[in-house]
Design an enzyme around this catalytic site. Sequence first.
Site: not given
Length: 382
Positions: A106, A177
Amino acid sequence: MARKLTDSVTFRRGVTVNGRLFLPPMLTSSGTADGRATEDTLQYYNARSKTAGMLITEYHYVSENGGPSGGGLFGQQLGIYDNHHLESIKSLATTMKQDGAKAILQINHGGLRSNGFGAEHGYAFGPSAIHFPKLDYQVLELTTDQIHSIIRDFGLATKRAIDAGFDGVEIHGANHYLLQQFMSTYSNRRTDEWGGSLTNRMRFPLEVTKEVLRVVNQYAPKDFIVGYRISPEELHQDGSGYTIADSNQLVKELNKLKLDYLHVSIFGHYYDGPKGSKLSYTQIYRESLDDETKLLAVGGVFSAEAALDAVNHYMDMVGMARGSLIDPLFGYKVANDQADEIIYEISPEQLKQTYWTKGLLDSFSLPNNGLPPLPNGDSIKK
Protein backbone atom coordinates in the site's frame (compact mmCIF):
# COMPACT_ATOMS: atom_id res chain seq x y z
CA MET A 1 -24.91 -20.18 -6.38
CA ALA A 2 -23.76 -19.35 -2.88
CA ARG A 3 -20.18 -18.22 -2.56
CA LYS A 4 -17.65 -19.93 -0.31
CA LEU A 5 -14.75 -18.32 1.51
CA THR A 6 -12.44 -20.80 -0.21
CA ASP A 7 -13.48 -19.78 -3.74
CA SER A 8 -10.58 -18.56 -5.86
CA VAL A 9 -10.79 -14.99 -7.17
CA THR A 10 -9.30 -13.94 -10.51
CA PHE A 11 -8.53 -10.25 -11.01
CA ARG A 12 -8.82 -8.24 -14.21
CA ARG A 13 -5.16 -8.62 -15.18
CA GLY A 14 -5.27 -12.39 -14.77
CA VAL A 15 -3.78 -13.23 -11.38
CA THR A 16 -5.76 -15.68 -9.22
CA VAL A 17 -5.95 -15.43 -5.43
CA ASN A 18 -6.75 -18.43 -3.25
CA GLY A 19 -9.89 -17.61 -1.28
CA ARG A 20 -12.11 -14.61 -0.64
CA LEU A 21 -10.30 -13.46 2.51
CA PHE A 22 -7.58 -10.83 2.60
CA LEU A 23 -5.36 -9.25 5.24
CA PRO A 24 -6.10 -5.51 5.34
CA PRO A 25 -3.39 -2.88 5.82
CA MET A 26 -2.77 -2.12 9.50
CA LEU A 27 -0.08 0.13 10.95
CA THR A 28 2.36 -1.87 13.08
CA SER A 29 4.43 1.12 14.29
CA SER A 30 7.56 -1.00 13.93
CA GLY A 31 9.72 0.77 11.35
CA THR A 32 13.04 2.52 11.84
CA ALA A 33 13.25 6.31 12.00
CA ASP A 34 13.83 6.40 8.23
CA GLY A 35 11.01 3.97 7.45
CA ARG A 36 12.65 0.56 7.05
CA ALA A 37 11.22 -2.73 8.27
CA THR A 38 12.66 -4.28 11.42
CA GLU A 39 12.76 -7.84 12.74
CA ASP A 40 9.66 -6.90 14.72
CA THR A 41 7.92 -6.00 11.44
CA LEU A 42 8.93 -9.22 9.71
CA GLN A 43 7.91 -11.38 12.66
CA TYR A 44 4.42 -9.85 12.56
CA TYR A 45 3.97 -10.55 8.82
CA ASN A 46 5.61 -13.97 9.08
CA ALA A 47 2.95 -14.99 11.60
CA ARG A 48 0.22 -13.90 9.11
CA SER A 49 1.61 -15.41 5.91
CA LYS A 50 -1.13 -18.07 6.02
CA THR A 51 -4.03 -15.92 7.14
CA ALA A 52 -5.40 -15.19 3.64
CA GLY A 53 -4.80 -15.60 -0.07
CA MET A 54 -3.94 -11.92 -0.39
CA LEU A 55 -2.02 -9.81 2.12
CA ILE A 56 -1.84 -5.99 2.01
CA THR A 57 0.99 -4.23 3.80
CA GLU A 58 0.53 -1.28 6.09
CA TYR A 59 0.85 2.07 4.32
CA HIS A 60 4.26 3.15 3.01
CA TYR A 61 4.89 6.83 2.44
CA VAL A 62 6.07 7.71 -1.07
CA SER A 63 7.65 11.15 -0.45
CA GLU A 64 10.05 12.19 2.26
CA ASN A 65 7.60 14.96 3.23
CA GLY A 66 4.71 12.49 3.28
CA GLY A 67 5.43 10.69 6.52
CA PRO A 68 5.77 9.18 8.90
CA SER A 69 2.14 9.26 9.94
CA GLY A 70 1.32 7.51 13.18
CA GLY A 71 4.06 5.55 14.87
CA GLY A 72 5.00 5.74 18.51
CA LEU A 73 7.55 4.87 21.13
CA PHE A 74 8.57 1.59 19.54
CA GLY A 75 8.62 2.33 15.82
CA GLN A 76 7.44 4.38 12.88
CA GLN A 77 5.45 4.03 9.69
CA LEU A 78 7.28 2.27 6.84
CA GLY A 79 8.59 4.23 3.87
CA ILE A 80 9.21 3.68 0.16
CA TYR A 81 10.38 7.15 -0.85
CA ASP A 82 13.99 6.22 -1.65
CA ASN A 83 15.95 3.32 -3.14
CA HIS A 84 17.52 2.66 0.26
CA HIS A 85 14.13 1.15 1.19
CA LEU A 86 14.46 -1.56 -1.46
CA GLU A 87 16.09 -4.18 0.75
CA SER A 88 13.46 -3.52 3.41
CA ILE A 89 10.51 -4.04 1.10
CA LYS A 90 12.16 -7.03 -0.60
CA SER A 91 12.37 -8.77 2.76
CA LEU A 92 8.76 -7.84 3.41
CA ALA A 93 7.59 -9.28 0.06
CA THR A 94 9.53 -12.51 0.62
CA THR A 95 8.08 -12.96 4.10
CA MET A 96 4.50 -12.31 3.01
CA LYS A 97 4.68 -14.60 -0.05
CA GLN A 98 6.41 -17.57 1.59
CA ASP A 99 3.21 -19.64 1.88
CA GLY A 100 1.70 -18.78 -1.51
CA ALA A 101 -0.24 -15.61 -0.73
CA LYS A 102 -0.21 -12.64 -3.08
CA ALA A 103 1.47 -9.61 -1.51
CA ILE A 104 0.20 -6.08 -2.14
CA LEU A 105 2.13 -2.98 -1.03
CA GLN A 106 0.00 0.00 0.00
CA ILE A 107 1.38 3.39 -1.07
CA ASN A 108 0.48 6.62 0.67
CA HIS A 109 1.25 10.27 1.32
CA GLY A 110 0.19 11.57 4.72
CA GLY A 111 -0.25 15.18 3.63
CA LEU A 112 -1.14 17.35 6.60
CA ARG A 113 -1.24 14.18 8.73
CA SER A 114 2.50 13.55 8.26
CA ASN A 115 2.97 14.11 11.97
CA GLY A 116 6.53 12.75 12.10
CA PHE A 117 7.67 15.20 9.43
CA GLY A 118 5.64 17.93 11.10
CA ALA A 119 7.20 17.32 14.50
CA GLU A 120 10.70 17.49 13.02
CA HIS A 121 10.23 20.53 10.76
CA GLY A 122 7.43 22.47 12.41
CA TYR A 123 5.21 22.14 9.33
CA ALA A 124 3.65 19.62 6.97
CA PHE A 125 2.04 20.02 3.55
CA GLY A 126 -1.62 19.82 2.60
CA PRO A 127 -3.91 20.96 -0.20
CA SER A 128 -4.44 24.31 1.57
CA ALA A 129 -2.75 26.33 4.30
CA ILE A 130 -5.33 26.01 7.06
CA HIS A 131 -5.02 26.06 10.83
CA PHE A 132 -6.00 22.70 12.29
CA PRO A 133 -6.50 23.01 16.07
CA LYS A 134 -5.47 19.41 16.77
CA LEU A 135 -2.08 19.78 15.06
CA ASP A 136 0.94 21.25 16.84
CA TYR A 137 2.62 22.28 13.58
CA GLN A 138 1.77 24.50 10.61
CA VAL A 139 0.10 23.23 7.45
CA LEU A 140 1.57 24.73 4.28
CA GLU A 141 -0.16 24.70 0.90
CA LEU A 142 1.42 22.48 -1.73
CA THR A 143 2.60 24.32 -4.81
CA THR A 144 1.69 23.05 -8.27
CA ASP A 145 5.26 21.83 -8.75
CA GLN A 146 5.12 19.94 -5.43
CA ILE A 147 1.84 18.32 -6.44
CA HIS A 148 3.37 17.05 -9.68
CA SER A 149 6.43 15.86 -7.76
CA ILE A 150 4.26 13.81 -5.38
CA ILE A 151 2.40 12.30 -8.33
CA ARG A 152 5.77 11.20 -9.74
CA ASP A 153 6.71 9.83 -6.30
CA PHE A 154 3.71 7.49 -6.40
CA GLY A 155 5.03 6.19 -9.72
CA LEU A 156 8.56 5.74 -8.38
CA ALA A 157 7.20 3.92 -5.33
CA THR A 158 5.26 1.61 -7.64
CA LYS A 159 8.45 0.81 -9.57
CA ARG A 160 10.21 -0.05 -6.29
CA ALA A 161 7.32 -2.36 -5.32
CA ILE A 162 7.66 -4.10 -8.70
CA ASP A 163 11.44 -4.46 -8.30
CA ALA A 164 10.99 -5.82 -4.77
CA GLY A 165 8.77 -8.68 -5.97
CA PHE A 166 5.35 -7.53 -4.82
CA ASP A 167 2.32 -8.79 -6.73
CA GLY A 168 0.56 -5.43 -6.70
CA VAL A 169 0.08 -2.03 -5.14
CA GLU A 170 -2.85 -0.41 -3.41
CA ILE A 171 -3.26 3.36 -3.69
CA HIS A 172 -4.31 4.73 -0.31
CA GLY A 173 -7.08 7.24 -0.97
CA ALA A 174 -8.79 6.84 2.40
CA ASN A 175 -8.53 7.57 6.13
CA HIS A 176 -7.93 11.33 5.83
CA TYR A 177 -4.55 11.12 4.10
CA LEU A 178 -3.48 13.30 1.17
CA LEU A 179 -5.64 11.87 -1.61
CA GLN A 180 -8.72 12.17 0.59
CA GLN A 181 -7.59 15.63 1.73
CA PHE A 182 -7.80 16.81 -1.88
CA MET A 183 -11.32 15.36 -2.19
CA SER A 184 -12.55 17.11 0.95
CA THR A 185 -13.82 20.70 1.01
CA TYR A 186 -12.74 20.78 4.66
CA SER A 187 -9.03 20.46 3.85
CA ASN A 188 -9.04 21.58 0.20
CA ARG A 189 -9.97 25.24 -0.25
CA ARG A 190 -7.91 25.87 -3.35
CA THR A 191 -9.19 27.95 -6.23
CA ASP A 192 -6.91 26.54 -8.95
CA GLU A 193 -7.26 23.37 -11.04
CA TRP A 194 -6.77 21.23 -7.92
CA GLY A 195 -9.67 22.61 -5.87
CA GLY A 196 -13.15 24.07 -5.88
CA SER A 197 -15.42 21.92 -8.04
CA LEU A 198 -15.72 18.18 -7.52
CA THR A 199 -14.03 17.67 -10.89
CA ASN A 200 -11.02 19.65 -9.68
CA ARG A 201 -10.95 18.00 -6.26
CA MET A 202 -10.94 14.58 -7.91
CA ARG A 203 -8.04 15.56 -10.15
CA PHE A 204 -5.21 14.69 -7.74
CA PRO A 205 -6.35 11.14 -6.84
CA LEU A 206 -7.07 10.43 -10.50
CA GLU A 207 -3.69 11.74 -11.67
CA VAL A 208 -1.95 9.64 -9.02
CA THR A 209 -3.84 6.57 -10.21
CA LYS A 210 -2.97 7.26 -13.85
CA GLU A 211 0.71 7.61 -12.98
CA VAL A 212 0.69 4.32 -11.05
CA LEU A 213 -0.95 2.58 -14.01
CA ARG A 214 1.54 4.13 -16.43
CA VAL A 215 4.45 2.68 -14.45
CA VAL A 216 2.71 -0.69 -14.09
CA ASN A 217 2.04 -0.91 -17.82
CA GLN A 218 5.68 -0.08 -18.55
CA TYR A 219 7.52 -2.18 -15.98
CA ALA A 220 5.32 -4.76 -14.25
CA PRO A 221 4.30 -8.28 -15.18
CA LYS A 222 0.98 -8.35 -17.04
CA ASP A 223 -0.85 -9.78 -14.02
CA PHE A 224 0.34 -7.10 -11.55
CA ILE A 225 -2.58 -6.02 -9.34
CA VAL A 226 -3.62 -2.37 -8.86
CA GLY A 227 -6.23 -1.43 -6.27
CA TYR A 228 -7.56 1.77 -4.72
CA ARG A 229 -8.72 2.27 -1.13
CA ILE A 230 -11.49 4.78 -0.46
CA SER A 231 -13.39 6.23 2.49
CA PRO A 232 -17.06 6.61 1.45
CA GLU A 233 -17.84 9.86 3.27
CA GLU A 234 -16.26 12.69 5.23
CA LEU A 235 -18.95 14.71 6.96
CA HIS A 236 -18.23 17.69 9.22
CA GLN A 237 -20.63 19.67 11.37
CA ASP A 238 -20.19 22.75 9.20
CA GLY A 239 -21.27 20.79 6.11
CA SER A 240 -17.79 20.53 4.61
CA GLY A 241 -16.04 17.34 3.52
CA TYR A 242 -17.67 15.15 0.89
CA THR A 243 -20.71 12.93 0.52
CA ILE A 244 -21.27 9.39 -0.72
CA ALA A 245 -22.52 10.95 -3.97
CA ASP A 246 -19.16 12.73 -4.35
CA SER A 247 -17.09 9.62 -3.66
CA ASN A 248 -19.33 7.58 -5.95
CA GLN A 249 -18.52 10.00 -8.75
CA LEU A 250 -14.82 9.37 -8.06
CA VAL A 251 -15.50 5.63 -8.18
CA LYS A 252 -17.13 6.04 -11.60
CA GLU A 253 -14.03 7.85 -12.85
CA LEU A 254 -11.73 5.23 -11.33
CA ASN A 255 -13.79 2.55 -13.03
CA LYS A 256 -12.84 4.04 -16.40
CA LEU A 257 -9.18 3.39 -15.55
CA LYS A 258 -9.84 -0.37 -15.22
CA LEU A 259 -8.39 -1.15 -11.81
CA ASP A 260 -8.31 -4.65 -10.37
CA TYR A 261 -10.23 -3.74 -7.24
CA LEU A 262 -11.80 -1.05 -5.09
CA HIS A 263 -11.19 -1.40 -1.34
CA VAL A 264 -13.76 0.31 0.88
CA SER A 265 -12.54 1.48 4.27
CA ILE A 266 -15.43 1.21 6.74
CA PHE A 267 -14.86 2.14 10.38
CA GLY A 268 -18.00 0.36 11.61
CA HIS A 269 -19.49 -2.79 10.06
CA TYR A 270 -19.11 -4.17 6.54
CA TYR A 271 -22.86 -3.84 5.96
CA ASP A 272 -23.03 -0.15 6.96
CA GLY A 273 -24.30 2.48 4.55
CA PRO A 274 -25.08 6.20 4.40
CA LYS A 275 -27.60 7.60 6.85
CA GLY A 276 -31.12 7.15 5.48
CA SER A 277 -30.06 4.73 2.71
CA LYS A 278 -31.31 1.19 2.30
CA LEU A 279 -28.10 0.27 0.49
CA SER A 280 -24.68 -0.32 2.02
CA TYR A 281 -21.64 1.61 0.84
CA THR A 282 -20.43 -1.43 -1.07
CA GLN A 283 -23.80 -1.98 -2.73
CA ILE A 284 -23.82 1.64 -3.92
CA TYR A 285 -20.32 1.31 -5.34
CA ARG A 286 -21.10 -2.03 -6.97
CA GLU A 287 -23.55 -0.29 -9.27
CA SER A 288 -20.77 2.04 -10.44
CA LEU A 289 -18.17 -0.65 -11.15
CA ASP A 290 -17.83 -3.02 -14.06
CA ASP A 291 -17.91 -6.76 -13.43
CA GLU A 292 -14.13 -7.11 -13.68
CA THR A 293 -13.40 -4.70 -10.84
CA LYS A 294 -13.54 -6.65 -7.60
CA LEU A 295 -15.06 -5.03 -4.54
CA LEU A 296 -13.25 -5.42 -1.22
CA ALA A 297 -14.13 -4.09 2.22
CA VAL A 298 -13.46 -4.44 5.93
CA GLY A 299 -15.56 -3.79 9.00
CA GLY A 300 -16.10 -5.87 12.11
CA VAL A 301 -15.39 -9.37 10.79
CA PHE A 302 -14.39 -11.64 13.68
CA SER A 303 -15.93 -14.95 12.56
CA ALA A 304 -16.21 -17.16 9.49
CA GLU A 305 -20.00 -16.67 9.60
CA ALA A 306 -19.66 -12.89 9.30
CA ALA A 307 -17.09 -13.26 6.51
CA LEU A 308 -19.41 -15.60 4.62
CA ASP A 309 -22.31 -13.16 4.92
CA ALA A 310 -20.08 -10.36 3.66
CA VAL A 311 -18.98 -12.10 0.46
CA ASN A 312 -22.46 -13.39 -0.32
CA HIS A 313 -24.29 -10.07 0.06
CA TYR A 314 -21.88 -7.14 0.03
CA MET A 315 -18.53 -7.72 -1.69
CA ASP A 316 -16.20 -10.10 -3.55
CA MET A 317 -13.48 -10.34 -0.87
CA VAL A 318 -13.60 -9.48 2.82
CA GLY A 319 -10.79 -8.36 5.09
CA MET A 320 -10.32 -9.45 8.68
CA ALA A 321 -8.41 -6.65 10.37
CA ARG A 322 -8.88 -6.98 14.11
CA GLY A 323 -9.91 -10.61 13.49
CA SER A 324 -6.44 -11.42 12.12
CA LEU A 325 -4.80 -9.37 14.84
CA ILE A 326 -6.38 -11.70 17.39
CA ASP A 327 -5.90 -14.92 15.42
CA PRO A 328 -3.11 -14.81 12.82
CA LEU A 329 -4.30 -18.18 11.45
CA PHE A 330 -7.86 -17.01 10.76
CA GLY A 331 -7.80 -17.83 7.02
CA TYR A 332 -5.68 -20.94 7.43
CA LYS A 333 -8.29 -22.39 9.79
CA VAL A 334 -11.10 -21.53 7.36
CA ALA A 335 -9.26 -23.19 4.48
CA ASN A 336 -8.59 -26.33 6.51
CA ASP A 337 -12.09 -26.88 7.92
CA GLN A 338 -11.06 -25.59 11.33
CA ALA A 339 -13.26 -22.48 11.44
CA ASP A 340 -14.65 -23.59 14.79
CA GLU A 341 -11.12 -23.20 16.21
CA ILE A 342 -10.77 -19.50 15.32
CA ILE A 343 -10.03 -17.37 18.39
CA TYR A 344 -12.44 -14.43 18.46
CA GLU A 345 -11.31 -12.62 21.62
CA ILE A 346 -8.00 -11.30 22.78
CA SER A 347 -6.68 -12.39 26.17
CA PRO A 348 -3.34 -12.42 27.96
CA GLU A 349 -2.96 -16.05 26.87
CA GLN A 350 -3.84 -15.42 23.20
CA LEU A 351 -1.62 -12.34 23.15
CA LYS A 352 1.39 -14.69 23.16
CA GLN A 353 0.16 -16.17 19.86
CA THR A 354 -0.42 -12.87 18.05
CA TYR A 355 3.21 -11.88 17.43
CA TRP A 356 2.25 -8.24 17.70
CA THR A 357 4.97 -5.68 17.26
CA LYS A 358 5.95 -3.62 20.28
CA GLY A 359 4.13 -0.70 18.68
CA LEU A 360 0.87 -2.63 18.34
CA LEU A 361 1.14 -3.94 21.89
CA ASP A 362 1.68 -0.42 23.16
CA SER A 363 -1.25 0.92 21.14
CA PHE A 364 -3.83 -1.64 22.19
CA SER A 365 -2.77 -1.91 25.81
CA LEU A 366 -3.09 1.80 26.52
CA PRO A 367 -6.47 3.16 27.69
CA ASN A 368 -8.34 5.58 25.41
CA ASN A 369 -6.09 4.76 22.45
CA GLY A 370 -8.63 5.88 19.83
CA LEU A 371 -8.48 2.53 18.04
CA PRO A 372 -11.52 0.34 17.28
CA PRO A 373 -12.00 -1.89 20.32
CA LEU A 374 -10.94 -5.52 20.41
CA PRO A 375 -13.31 -8.11 21.89
CA ASN A 376 -12.24 -8.55 25.51
CA GLY A 377 -9.70 -5.77 24.94
CA ASP A 378 -9.85 -4.65 28.57
CA SER A 379 -8.07 -7.87 29.55
CA ILE A 380 -4.79 -6.57 28.11
CA LYS A 381 -5.04 -2.91 29.13
CA LYS A 382 -2.28 -1.55 31.31
